[in-house]
Design a protein around this motif. Structure first.
Motif, short mmCIF file in Angstrom:
data_model
loop_
_atom_site.label_atom_id
_atom_site.label_comp_id
_atom_site.label_asym_id
_atom_site.label_seq_id
_atom_site.Cartn_x
_atom_site.Cartn_y
_atom_site.Cartn_z
N ASP A 14 -1.39 23.68 36.84
CA ASP A 14 -2.59 24.09 37.57
C ASP A 14 -2.36 24.22 39.07
O ASP A 14 -3.31 24.22 39.85
N VAL A 15 -1.09 24.32 39.49
CA VAL A 15 -0.76 24.54 40.90
C VAL A 15 0.28 25.64 40.98
O VAL A 15 0.94 25.98 39.99
N HIS A 16 0.43 26.21 42.17
CA HIS A 16 1.49 27.18 42.41
C HIS A 16 2.51 26.54 43.35
O HIS A 16 2.23 26.34 44.53
N THR B 7 7.91 13.86 37.48
CA THR B 7 6.81 13.11 36.85
C THR B 7 5.48 13.50 37.46
O THR B 7 4.48 13.68 36.75
N GLU B 8 5.46 13.65 38.77
CA GLU B 8 4.23 14.10 39.44
C GLU B 8 3.87 15.52 39.02
O GLU B 8 2.70 15.84 38.82
N LEU B 9 4.88 16.37 38.91
CA LEU B 9 4.63 17.75 38.52
C LEU B 9 4.08 17.82 37.09
O LEU B 9 3.20 18.65 36.80
N PHE C 239 9.23 33.03 38.11
CA PHE C 239 9.96 33.49 39.29
C PHE C 239 10.43 32.32 40.14
O PHE C 239 11.11 32.50 41.15
N SER C 240 10.08 31.09 39.76
CA SER C 240 10.54 29.91 40.48
C SER C 240 12.02 29.69 40.23
O SER C 240 12.52 29.92 39.12
#
Length: 231
Positions: A82-84, A94-96, A123-124
């Motif tokens: 839910d983030v870019h 773990t946070e991601l 694309f990351s």
């Protein structure tokens, strides 16, 4: 009048002192609760997730199987999570993993149960972090999921379209077909479904005659219904 002012002054001081005491007590309670209640892991959040959402994702996976889809290609930033990150995530994996959307925590196992192959196409360039997120969230399943990102570790050798996520998907399929249990299956554009929040990638998939569903980050749990609408 002097006596009245003194009474008012005394009252204000007492009220202020009481206010400070209450604020300090509330702050202490907040700190105590924060320390004693650990953050829920991805597995715990899934266990406490919506049974209704799980059921819809199982129905969506069943529908995909019934219409011949055997390969799911899923975008990562703003889709699976839910983030870019912009490929610049600086915190731990773990946070991601805490940013994984519940709909994918339900959909991926449901798709795997239907023998639908899965890949992450992004694309990351932070594919190592993405791999660790998959290992945290999907133990036992993560090792079967190829990741194709802009990390300079792969090259599509075919003659197909290279725009959007098309070469990412084609390269992932090449890996899937080389490794068990991929041997013996046939993955084509007609049996592929791309899920992505970027309309440009969706349009390129359609142009290349590949099935695709636009993922709406504002209404993530609509995804199973969009899948059920495919024919």
């Amino acid at each position: 009048r002097a006596l009245r002012m003194k009474i008012i002054e005394t009252f204000c001081r007492s009220a202020l002192a009481l206010y400070i005491v209450i604020v300090c007590a509330l702050l202490s309670l907040y700190i105590a609760v924060s320390l004693r209640v650990p953050e829920m892991s991805t597995t715990t959040r899934r266990a406490r997730g919506s049974d209704e959402l799980d059921g819809r994702c199982r129905a969506a996976a069943s529908h995909l199987s019934s219409i011949g889809v055997n390969f799911l290609a899923i975008d990562f930033d703003q889709t699976m999570i839910d983030v870019h990150t912009g490929g610049r995530w600086k915190e731990s994996s773990t946070e991601l993993a805490k940013h994984l959307r519940p709909v994918f925590l339900s959909l991926l196992p449901a798709a795997s149960d239907r023998n639908i192959r899965i890949a992450i196409v992004t694309f990351s360039g932070q594919t190592s972090a993405i791999r660790e997120v998959l290992e945290i969230a999907f133990p036992g399943l993560s090792e079967t999921i190829p990741i194709r990102g802009n990390d300079m570790t792969w090259q599509y050798e075919g003659n197909g379209m290279r725009l959007g996520k098309q070469q990412h998907m084609a390269s992932a399929v090449e890996e899937l077909l080389r490794k068990p249990p991929g041997t013996g299956i046939e993955i084509t554009k007609a049996t592929t479904l791309l899920i992505d929040d970027d309309p440009r990638n969706i349009r390129k998939a359609f142009k290349d005659r590949t099935r695709a569903v636009w993922f709406d980050p504002r209404d993530p749990n609509r995804l199973p219904d969009d899948i059920l609408g495919l024919i």
